[in-house]
Motif scaffolding. Sequence first.
Motif, PDB file in Angstrom:
ATOM      1  N   GLY A 471      50.602  39.043  48.344  1.00  0.00           N
ATOM      2  CA  GLY A 471      49.873  39.471  47.147  1.00  0.00           C
ATOM      3  C   GLY A 471      48.503  38.810  47.131  1.00  0.00           C
ATOM      4  N   ILE A 472      47.466  39.591  46.818  1.00  0.00           N
ATOM      5  CA  ILE A 472      46.101  39.063  46.780  1.00  0.00           C
ATOM      6  C   ILE A 472      45.593  39.127  45.343  1.00  0.00           C
ATOM      7  N   LEU A 473      45.238  37.938  44.776  1.00  0.00           N
ATOM      8  CA  LEU A 473      44.674  37.874  43.429  1.00  0.00           C
ATOM      9  C   LEU A 473      43.203  37.523  43.523  1.00  0.00           C
ATOM     10  N   MET A 474      42.374  38.303  42.817  1.00  0.00           N
ATOM     11  CA  MET A 474      40.964  37.951  42.640  1.00  0.00           C
ATOM     12  C   MET A 474      40.805  37.505  41.198  1.00  0.00           C
ATOM     13  N   VAL A 475      40.461  36.216  40.986  1.00  0.00           N
ATOM     14  CA  VAL A 475      40.407  35.623  39.645  1.00  0.00           C
ATOM     15  C   VAL A 475      38.960  35.254  39.333  1.00  0.00           C
ATOM     16  N   ASP A 476      38.526  35.607  38.105  1.00  0.00           N
ATOM     17  CA  ASP A 476      37.143  35.308  37.699  1.00  0.00           C
ATOM     18  C   ASP A 476      37.133  34.888  36.226  1.00  0.00           C
ATOM     19  N   ILE A 477      36.368  33.820  35.933  1.00  0.00           N
ATOM     20  CA  ILE A 477      36.246  33.349  34.542  1.00  0.00           C
ATOM     21  C   ILE A 477      35.341  34.311  33.775  1.00  0.00           C
ATOM     22  N   ASP A 529      56.147  40.951  45.902  1.00  0.00           N
ATOM     23  CA  ASP A 529      56.244  42.387  45.595  1.00  0.00           C
ATOM     24  C   ASP A 529      55.386  42.677  44.346  1.00  0.00           C
ATOM     25  N   GLU A 530      55.367  43.917  43.881  1.00  0.00           N
ATOM     26  CA  GLU A 530      54.466  44.322  42.783  1.00  0.00           C
ATOM     27  C   GLU A 530      54.869  43.689  41.460  1.00  0.00           C
ATOM     28  N   ASN A 531      56.162  43.541  41.219  1.00  0.00           N
ATOM     29  CA  ASN A 531      56.606  42.923  39.961  1.00  0.00           C
ATOM     30  C   ASN A 531      56.180  41.450  39.891  1.00  0.00           C
ATOM     31  N   TYR A 532      56.445  40.722  40.992  1.00  0.00           N
ATOM     32  CA  TYR A 532      56.070  39.300  41.020  1.00  0.00           C
ATOM     33  C   TYR A 532      54.557  39.164  40.929  1.00  0.00           C
ATOM     34  N   LEU A 533      53.828  40.129  41.525  1.00  0.00           N
ATOM     35  CA  LEU A 533      52.363  40.091  41.497  1.00  0.00           C
ATOM     36  C   LEU A 533      51.851  40.144  40.060  1.00  0.00           C
ATOM     37  N   PHE A 534      52.396  41.037  39.283  1.00  0.00           N
ATOM     38  CA  PHE A 534      51.943  41.156  37.898  1.00  0.00           C
ATOM     39  C   PHE A 534      52.393  39.963  37.054  1.00  0.00           C
ATOM     40  N   ASP A 535      53.634  39.510  37.269  1.00  0.00           N
ATOM     41  CA  ASP A 535      54.163  38.384  36.483  1.00  0.00           C
ATOM     42  C   ASP A 535      53.340  37.118  36.714  1.00  0.00           C
ATOM     43  N   ILE A 536      53.025  36.821  37.967  1.00  0.00           N
ATOM     44  CA  ILE A 536      52.292  35.584  38.260  1.00  0.00           C
ATOM     45  C   ILE A 536      50.860  35.688  37.765  1.00  0.00           C
ATOM     46  N   SER A 537      50.307  36.918  37.797  1.00  0.00           N
ATOM     47  CA  SER A 537      48.941  37.116  37.278  1.00  0.00           C
ATOM     48  C   SER A 537      48.896  36.826  35.785  1.00  0.00           C
ATOM     49  N   THR A 559      38.734  32.599  28.836  1.00  0.00           N
ATOM     50  CA  THR A 559      39.709  33.530  29.400  1.00  0.00           C
ATOM     51  C   THR A 559      39.291  33.915  30.814  1.00  0.00           C
ATOM     52  N   ILE A 560      40.248  34.509  31.532  1.00  0.00           N
ATOM     53  CA  ILE A 560      39.957  34.971  32.893  1.00  0.00           C
ATOM     54  C   ILE A 560      40.432  36.401  33.045  1.00  0.00           C
ATOM     55  N   SER A 561      39.849  37.081  34.010  1.00  0.00           N
ATOM     56  CA  SER A 561      40.274  38.425  34.387  1.00  0.00           C
ATOM     57  C   SER A 561      40.793  38.363  35.820  1.00  0.00           C
ATOM     58  N   ILE A 562      41.859  39.152  36.100  1.00  0.00           N
ATOM     59  CA  ILE A 562      42.501  39.093  37.416  1.00  0.00           C
ATOM     60  C   ILE A 562      42.701  40.505  37.939  1.00  0.00           C
ATOM     61  N   ALA A 584      39.951  45.996  41.489  1.00  0.00           N
ATOM     62  CA  ALA A 584      40.831  45.875  40.317  1.00  0.00           C
ATOM     63  C   ALA A 584      40.269  44.862  39.334  1.00  0.00           C
ATOM     64  N   LEU A 585      39.691  43.760  39.851  1.00  0.00           N
ATOM     65  CA  LEU A 585      39.074  42.750  38.993  1.00  0.00           C
ATOM     66  C   LEU A 585      37.900  43.359  38.208  1.00  0.00           C
ATOM     67  N   TYR A 586      37.093  44.135  38.917  1.00  0.00           N
ATOM     68  CA  TYR A 586      35.962  44.778  38.242  1.00  0.00           C
ATOM     69  C   TYR A 586      36.461  45.689  37.122  1.00  0.00           C
ATOM     70  N   ASN A 587      37.565  46.396  37.371  1.00  0.00           N
ATOM     71  CA  ASN A 587      38.135  47.268  36.353  1.00  0.00           C
ATOM     72  C   ASN A 587      38.624  46.465  35.153  1.00  0.00           C
ATOM     73  N   ALA A 588      39.217  45.279  35.416  1.00  0.00           N
ATOM     74  CA  ALA A 588      39.695  44.434  34.320  1.00  0.00           C
ATOM     75  C   ALA A 588      38.533  43.977  33.455  1.00  0.00           C
ATOM     76  N   LYS A 589      37.442  43.596  34.071  1.00  0.00           N
ATOM     77  CA  LYS A 589      36.282  43.157  33.307  1.00  0.00           C
ATOM     78  C   LYS A 589      35.640  44.330  32.551  1.00  0.00           C
ATOM     79  N   ASP A 590      35.627  45.506  33.203  1.00  0.00           N
ATOM     80  CA  ASP A 590      34.964  46.670  32.615  1.00  0.00           C
ATOM     81  C   ASP A 590      35.762  47.241  31.453  1.00  0.00           C
ATOM     82  N   THR A 591      37.055  46.919  31.431  1.00  0.00           N
ATOM     83  CA  THR A 591      37.906  47.484  30.376  1.00  0.00           C
ATOM     84  C   THR A 591      38.300  46.450  29.321  1.00  0.00           C
ATOM     85  N   GLY A 592      37.499  45.374  29.194  1.00  0.00           N
ATOM     86  CA  GLY A 592      37.726  44.468  28.083  1.00  0.00           C
ATOM     87  C   GLY A 592      37.939  43.014  28.445  1.00  0.00           C
ATOM     88  N   ARG A 593      38.104  42.702  29.736  1.00  0.00           N
ATOM     89  CA  ARG A 593      38.317  41.322  30.192  1.00  0.00           C
ATOM     90  C   ARG A 593      39.637  40.733  29.669  1.00  0.00           C
TER      91      ARG A 593
END
Length: 614
Positions: A471-477, A529-537, A559-562, A584-593
């Motif tokens: 799983g690859i997480l991109m994290v940004d403050i 897997d995808e479930n663990y990816l979302f849970d850990i995020s 706060t952070i966006s992932i 996906a990170l850009y989408n998180a920031k663009d949709t409200g952070r």
Amino acid sequence: MVSKRKISFSLFLVMTIMFIILILNILMNFRDYGLQSVENKAKSIAQTVKHSLTSHMVNGVIDNRELFLEQITKLENIDNIWLSRAPAVIEQFGKGNNNEVARDSIDEEVLHTGKEKAVIDEKIFGKSSYRITIPYIGSSEGTIDCLSCHTTAKSGDTLGAITISMSVDDIKEVGIITVGNTIVIALVLIIFILIFVNRLISPFLMLFDSINRVMEKAQKGDYSDRIGSTNGKESDCVASWIDSLLEKLQTTLDDIEQKINVFLVHQKTKKEDPLIDVKLTVNRLADIYRFRKTIEHDEYIHEVYDRLAFVLKDKFGLSDFNFIEADTTHKNVKIVYVEKEIHCAAQDGCRADRTNTLVDSCQFHDICDKFNHDTNKYYICIPYSISNDLDFIVSIVCDTKEENEKVRTLSPSIQDYIDAAKPEIVSKKLMQILELTARTDPLTGLFNRKYLEESVKTIISQVKRSDTKYGILMVDIDFFKMINDTYGHDVGDQAIKVISQTLIENTRESDTVIRYGGEEFVVLLYNCDENYLFDISEKIRVAFSKKEIPAGTITFNKTISIGSSIFPLHTDNFWQCLKFADLALYNAKDTGRNKSVIFSKELIKDSELNEQQY
């Protein structure tokens, strides 16, 4: 001069035996010669008497034979002479004028057998005599016919015998004088030979004894003795060569020992033979040299530790030990090599490192409180200073006190290998630090982008080999620039540290946290897997939102966006998958952070920016 006495005695013994044999041979030959001469003389007289008596008989004057025999006895060395008639002659003519019958058993034997018989009466100090009895045999052949008178006898019968007794004292006297002269001459010759041989071989015997003495001491390891003078030109020359060789040998051994001690730890052991000690020391130095040349070509420090462990196992027979590194600057202790098992909690503090002295449980029971004493084993921990900020401790565990004592005696030899490894340990630790610095972010201590770039090959190989997903997480403050603008860059650095700590606290040891750049972080989740990816995020996002970021006398929350993706589920190109997480990170920031978004293909069509990027 043991050899000189032995040779002189042996020579004297041999010559004495030869002398005795010579004297005995002379005596026997002289005796035989004398007796043969007496026998020949007696036989000559007997034949003379025989012929004379025959003449007397023919001429009819046989009655006057007594006068004739009396004249014969007056000859030199003739003691006595008598005639003995055979029984047939006595029967015909009677016993004769002077009772001419057999006087003893010898006469009777000769008359009976018709064979002459000689008897020798030898006395060393008394009178010695020789007696011979010779038979007269009747014969009808020849000029004189004996049977013409002796009618009662037949041809071949013994008519009588003549006995002659002679003194052999003159022969004995001559023999004694001859033997005496021979003894004197032989003794003089023996003495002369002994003196001559002694003077001739004395220097060589002295040389031999000296060589024997010097070599006996050299055999025991003492090369200080010398042969010296032997009172002979040739032997002194040989002695000088040997003494010169011993001097060179001793000087060379001393010089080699001094030079070798520069490279090896001095061991206070009783030396049996300096030559053997030098050989063993040179072999030991050669082994250490080969060890050092080998580790020079090793790339990583763990390879050096592996080779050092091999030496302890193969050369010194150790089977249970650990290697411990102690960072004296940062007060950090860690076990870097384990052979068999770990017996102590060295990471909580090592006594050997703290005291910089050898720690031996045989000297004081339970001396180290970090060791697991429930095992009932003995231990000895030996500290070695590698550099100003690094100590190296070898912790050796034994089952018995005897093994522990053996390890203590081995510690100088172990130190020689540690000393040989020091430069490589220092250089490889430095390279390790430099590599770690090059791959680590100095502010947070996390891995940096360079580390990620170097690790991609390993990750791809692991995924292909074991069918593992990452799983690859991109994290940004969120609104990080506002922190720097409002509170300054120092507070911004604090925010970076807080998010770094949050990421570490909420991920596993098998996961990897990377500062990708600025306030942006990448987290690689192993076997995800995808479930663990979302849970850990979500877990990371919520945990950071609760963290207090210090800003002088106040604190604040951020706060952070992932954005996330799964490799190789979304794409088998790792860098492409990383870009998907960034999208996906850009989408998180663009949709409200302050949210987590997992990549989907629809995100590619949502932004003109993505079309420009891809």
